[in-house]
Enzyme design. Structure first.
Site, PDB file in Angstrom:
ATOM      1  N   ASP A 159       0.931  -1.180  -0.039  1.00 19.37           N
ATOM      2  CA  ASP A 159      -0.121   0.233  -0.138  1.00 19.37           C
ATOM      3  C   ASP A 159       0.391   1.685  -0.170  1.00 19.37           C
ATOM      4  OD1 ASP A 159      -1.799   1.896   0.428  1.00 19.37           O
ATOM      5  OD2 ASP A 159      -2.332   1.001   2.013  1.00 19.37           O
TER       6      ASP A 159
ATOM      7  N   ASN B  21      -6.338  12.336 -11.193  1.00 18.49           N
ATOM      8  CA  ASN B  21      -6.409  12.676 -12.147  1.00 18.49           C
ATOM      9  C   ASN B  21      -6.747  14.655 -12.309  1.00 18.49           C
ATOM     10  OD1 ASN B  21      -8.663  14.534 -10.718  1.00 18.49           O
ATOM     11  ND2 ASN B  21      -9.539  12.865 -10.589  1.00 18.49           N
TER      12      ASN B  21
ATOM     13  N   ASP C 292      -5.514   7.365  -6.155  1.00 17.80           N
ATOM     14  CA  ASP C 292      -5.755   8.953  -5.949  1.00 17.80           C
ATOM     15  C   ASP C 292      -6.988   9.001  -4.863  1.00 17.80           C
ATOM     16  OD1 ASP C 292      -5.744  11.752  -6.646  1.00 17.80           O
ATOM     17  OD2 ASP C 292      -7.277  11.706  -7.522  1.00 17.80           O
TER      18      ASP C 292
ATOM     19  N   SER D   6      -1.117   4.945 -14.332  1.00 17.60           N
ATOM     20  CA  SER D   6      -1.779   4.778 -14.902  1.00 17.60           C
ATOM     21  C   SER D   6      -2.259   2.984 -15.680  1.00 17.60           C
ATOM     22  CB  SER D   6      -1.490   5.677 -16.739  1.00 17.60           C
ATOM     23  OG  SER D   6      -1.574   6.963 -16.833  1.00 17.60           O
ATOM     24  N   THR D   7      -2.060   2.128 -14.869  1.00 17.67           N
ATOM     25  CA  THR D   7      -1.635   0.940 -15.270  1.00 17.67           C
ATOM     26  C   THR D   7      -2.934   0.143 -14.876  1.00 17.67           C
ATOM     27  OG1 THR D   7      -0.771   0.725 -13.378  1.00 17.67           O
ATOM     28  CG2 THR D   7       0.577   0.427 -15.362  1.00 17.67           C
ATOM     29  N   GLY D   8      -4.212   1.363 -14.144  1.00 20.18           N
ATOM     30  CA  GLY D   8      -5.104   0.585 -13.161  1.00 20.18           C
ATOM     31  C   GLY D   8      -6.446   1.207 -14.446  1.00 20.18           C
ATOM     32  N   ILE D   9      -7.808   2.008 -13.877  1.00 22.85           N
ATOM     33  CA  ILE D   9      -8.253   1.729 -14.524  1.00 22.85           C
ATOM     34  C   ILE D   9      -8.152   3.156 -15.924  1.00 22.85           C
ATOM     35  CG2 ILE D   9      -8.524   4.818 -13.393  1.00 22.85           C
ATOM     36  CD1 ILE D   9     -11.560   2.927 -13.719  1.00 22.85           C
ATOM     37  N   TYR D  10      -7.458   3.305 -16.641  1.00 27.08           N
ATOM     38  CA  TYR D  10      -6.386   4.026 -17.583  1.00 27.08           C
ATOM     39  C   TYR D  10      -5.822   3.408 -18.377  1.00 27.08           C
ATOM     40  CZ  TYR D  10      -7.030   8.960 -15.740  1.00 27.08           C
ATOM     41  OH  TYR D  10      -7.117  10.073 -15.334  1.00 27.08           O
TER      42      TYR D  10
END
Length: 169
Positions: A10, A24, A34, A122-126
């Site tokens: 974490d 964002n 975020d 950027s490797t998650g939701i993006y």
């Protein structure tokens, strides 16, 4: 020379000079990393982000840029917010992703930070593919001149950890 350390865990629990937030563009909190940073850091981070929006960043932070705020209640001195690009097959946005790491290190140098913890931007939701995201992250950190002594990639799951480990070897 900057050492690269990998941690599975974490990011909000890392005792470092600066944590990098995959923010964002609004700077006002969101999901994923975020949201976790804003929740754990408390209202001080949101207040600092609102102040940024009221001054130099009225339209928000552009993709690939970075800016610092207090870390609030986190075990760090600062949070460096950077906006990663959304992945798309139609356009190569690799340079914008690399810019997130370079600009975050530039801000860290301005602050005098010696230890910096990064998420896999950027490797998650993006939607950025983790293997490519890890390659860009590690190559960019290695190629960027900085006074930061330790870059710690804090990876949420085993798949991300393995992707970064393959690049660090």
């Amino acid at each position: 020379m900057t050492s690269i350390v990998l941690v599975r865990g974490d990011i909000t629990q890392q005792h470092v000079d600066a944590l990098v937030n995959a923010a964002n563009s609004s700077l006002l909190g969101g999901g994923g990393v975020d949201g976790a940073i804003h929740r754990a850091g408390g209202p001080e981070i949101l207040e600092a982000c609102r102040a940024l929006r009221a001054s130099h960043y009225g339209k928000g932070l552009r993709t690939g840029q970075a800016v610092a705020t207090t870390a609030g209640r986190l075990p760090a001195r600062w949070v460096i917010h950077t906006v990663g690009p959304r992945f798309t097959h139609e356009e190569d946005r690799s340079e914008l992703l690399a810019s997130c790491y370079r600009e975050s290190l530039r801000v860290a140098d301005e602050l005098g930070a010696r230890t910096v913890a990064f998420p896999a931007i950027s490797t998650g939701i993006y939607g950025w593919p983790i293997d490519d995201g890890a390659r860009i992250a590690v190559e960019t950190v290695r190629a960027t001149p900085t006074a930061v002594e330790e870059v710690r990639f804090v990876l949420f799951d085993e798949r991300a950890y393995e992707a970064f480990a393959a690049q660090v070897r």
